[in-house]
Design an enzyme around this catalytic site. Structure first.
Site, PDB file in Angstrom:
ATOM      1  N   ASN A  55       0.836  -1.212   0.000  1.00 18.24           N
ATOM      2  CA  ASN A  55       0.000   0.000   0.000  1.00 18.24           C
ATOM      3  C   ASN A  55       0.867   1.256   0.000  1.00 18.24           C
ATOM      4  O   ASN A  55       1.910   1.323   0.654  1.00 18.24           O
ATOM      5  CB  ASN A  55      -1.018   0.006   1.150  1.00 18.24           C
ATOM      6  CG  ASN A  55      -0.418  -0.204   2.522  1.00 18.24           C
ATOM      7  OD1 ASN A  55       0.544  -0.940   2.683  1.00 18.24           O
ATOM      8  ND2 ASN A  55      -0.985   0.446   3.513  1.00 18.24           N
ATOM      9  N   CYS A  72      -4.244   0.750  -2.405  1.00 17.86           N
ATOM     10  CA  CYS A  72      -4.066  -0.480  -1.638  1.00 17.86           C
ATOM     11  C   CYS A  72      -3.033  -1.398  -2.304  1.00 17.86           C
ATOM     12  O   CYS A  72      -2.856  -1.368  -3.532  1.00 17.86           O
ATOM     13  CB  CYS A  72      -5.377  -1.255  -1.575  1.00 17.86           C
ATOM     14  SG  CYS A  72      -6.671  -0.446  -0.653  1.00 17.86           S
ATOM     15  N   GLU A 116      -3.184  -4.581  -2.916  1.00 19.37           N
ATOM     16  CA  GLU A 116      -3.731  -5.541  -3.881  1.00 19.37           C
ATOM     17  C   GLU A 116      -3.837  -4.920  -5.271  1.00 19.37           C
ATOM     18  O   GLU A 116      -3.533  -5.553  -6.278  1.00 19.37           O
ATOM     19  CB  GLU A 116      -5.138  -6.002  -3.451  1.00 19.37           C
ATOM     20  CG  GLU A 116      -5.174  -6.761  -2.141  1.00 19.37           C
ATOM     21  CD  GLU A 116      -5.373  -5.856  -0.922  1.00 19.37           C
ATOM     22  OE1 GLU A 116      -4.865  -4.715  -0.913  1.00 19.37           O
ATOM     23  OE2 GLU A 116      -6.016  -6.309   0.035  1.00 19.37           O
ATOM     24  N   CYS A 121     -10.327  -4.824   0.664  1.00 22.99           N
ATOM     25  CA  CYS A 121     -11.430  -3.855   0.712  1.00 22.99           C
ATOM     26  C   CYS A 121     -12.328  -4.042  -0.517  1.00 22.99           C
ATOM     27  O   CYS A 121     -11.962  -4.743  -1.473  1.00 22.99           O
ATOM     28  CB  CYS A 121     -10.889  -2.425   0.775  1.00 22.99           C
ATOM     29  SG  CYS A 121     -10.294  -1.801  -0.808  1.00 22.99           S
ATOM     30  N   CYS A 152     -10.760  -3.219  -3.940  1.00 25.28           N
ATOM     31  CA  CYS A 152      -9.795  -4.240  -4.387  1.00 25.28           C
ATOM     32  C   CYS A 152     -10.521  -5.502  -4.847  1.00 25.28           C
ATOM     33  O   CYS A 152     -10.132  -6.122  -5.834  1.00 25.28           O
ATOM     34  CB  CYS A 152      -8.790  -4.551  -3.288  1.00 25.28           C
ATOM     35  SG  CYS A 152      -7.646  -3.188  -3.014  1.00 25.28           S
ATOM     36  N   GLU A 206       0.447   5.264   0.501  1.00 24.64           N
ATOM     37  CA  GLU A 206      -0.474   6.313   0.954  1.00 24.64           C
ATOM     38  C   GLU A 206      -0.065   7.692   0.444  1.00 24.64           C
ATOM     39  O   GLU A 206       1.001   7.853  -0.159  1.00 24.64           O
ATOM     40  CB  GLU A 206      -0.559   6.270   2.486  1.00 24.64           C
ATOM     41  CG  GLU A 206      -1.117   4.943   2.962  1.00 24.64           C
ATOM     42  CD  GLU A 206      -1.351   4.869   4.468  1.00 24.64           C
ATOM     43  OE1 GLU A 206      -0.896   5.758   5.205  1.00 24.64           O
ATOM     44  OE2 GLU A 206      -2.014   3.896   4.882  1.00 24.64           O
TER      45      GLU A 206
END
Ligand code: THU
Length: 161
Positions: free
Chosen positions: A62, A73, A75, A112, A115, A64
């Site tokens: 990830n 993210c 994934e 999430c 994803c 940010e």
């Protein structure tokens, strides 16, 4: 009125040793990838490792951003990279390892919703299931046989034609 119950098979492994070597290795690569997460805001680090049919592994973590929604993210970093680097090559499985720098997380963090939708796009396109291996801080490990299992009634490209 009709009603339908949707269910799926979730395999739970108490430790890495219970898994086949290939899965252990993929989880280990996801765990290494997690170390390169850039998570100064959430302190929640996620690593992903995608195994392709051509035996290549593509990783992600990830990333940010001070403008929070601009981050991405692990994934999606991984599957988008796989799509960009190896277009058309089937994705066999994805290992996802997550941990918080603030609290001990034993339970695996499932991807999430965004994803799930992104992984589903590839599964739908390739017409072969993508297996998921999920691990938290130290175990247990969850295995799902298809992204569809955790995204029932998915929105798919067929709706757009
Ligand atoms: N995160 C992931 O990398 N994958 C998920 O499926 C859920 C959340 C990241 C995004 C953000 O950097 C941090 O975890 C906290 O939400």
């Amino acid at each position: 009125m009709k009603s339908k119950t949707l269910s799926f098979q979730l395999s739970i492994f108490e430790s890495l040793a219970e898994l086949p070597k290939e899965d252990q290795e993929l989880i280990s690569l996801a765990s290494q990838a997690k170390e390169n997460a850039y998570a100064p805001y959430s302190h929640f680090k996620v690593g992903a490792a995608v195994l392709l049919e051509n035996k290549q592994v593509v990783i992600g973590s990830n990333q940010e951003n001070a403008s929070y929604p601009s981050g991405l993210c692990a994934e999606r970093v991984a599957v988008f990279q796989a799509g960009a680097k190896f277009p058309g090559v089937t994705i066999l499985k994805i290992a996802i390892v997550a941990s918080s720098e603030k609290t001990a997380t034993r339970e695996p963090a499932a991807p999430c919703g965004n994803c799930r939708q992104s992984i589903f796009e590839y599964e739908n396109k390739q017409k072969k299931p993508i297996e998921l291996l999920l691990m938290g801080g130290e175990g247990p490990i969850y295995k799902c046989l298809s992204i569809k299992d955790i995204l029932p009634l998915a929105f798919k490209s067929d709706f757009l034609v």
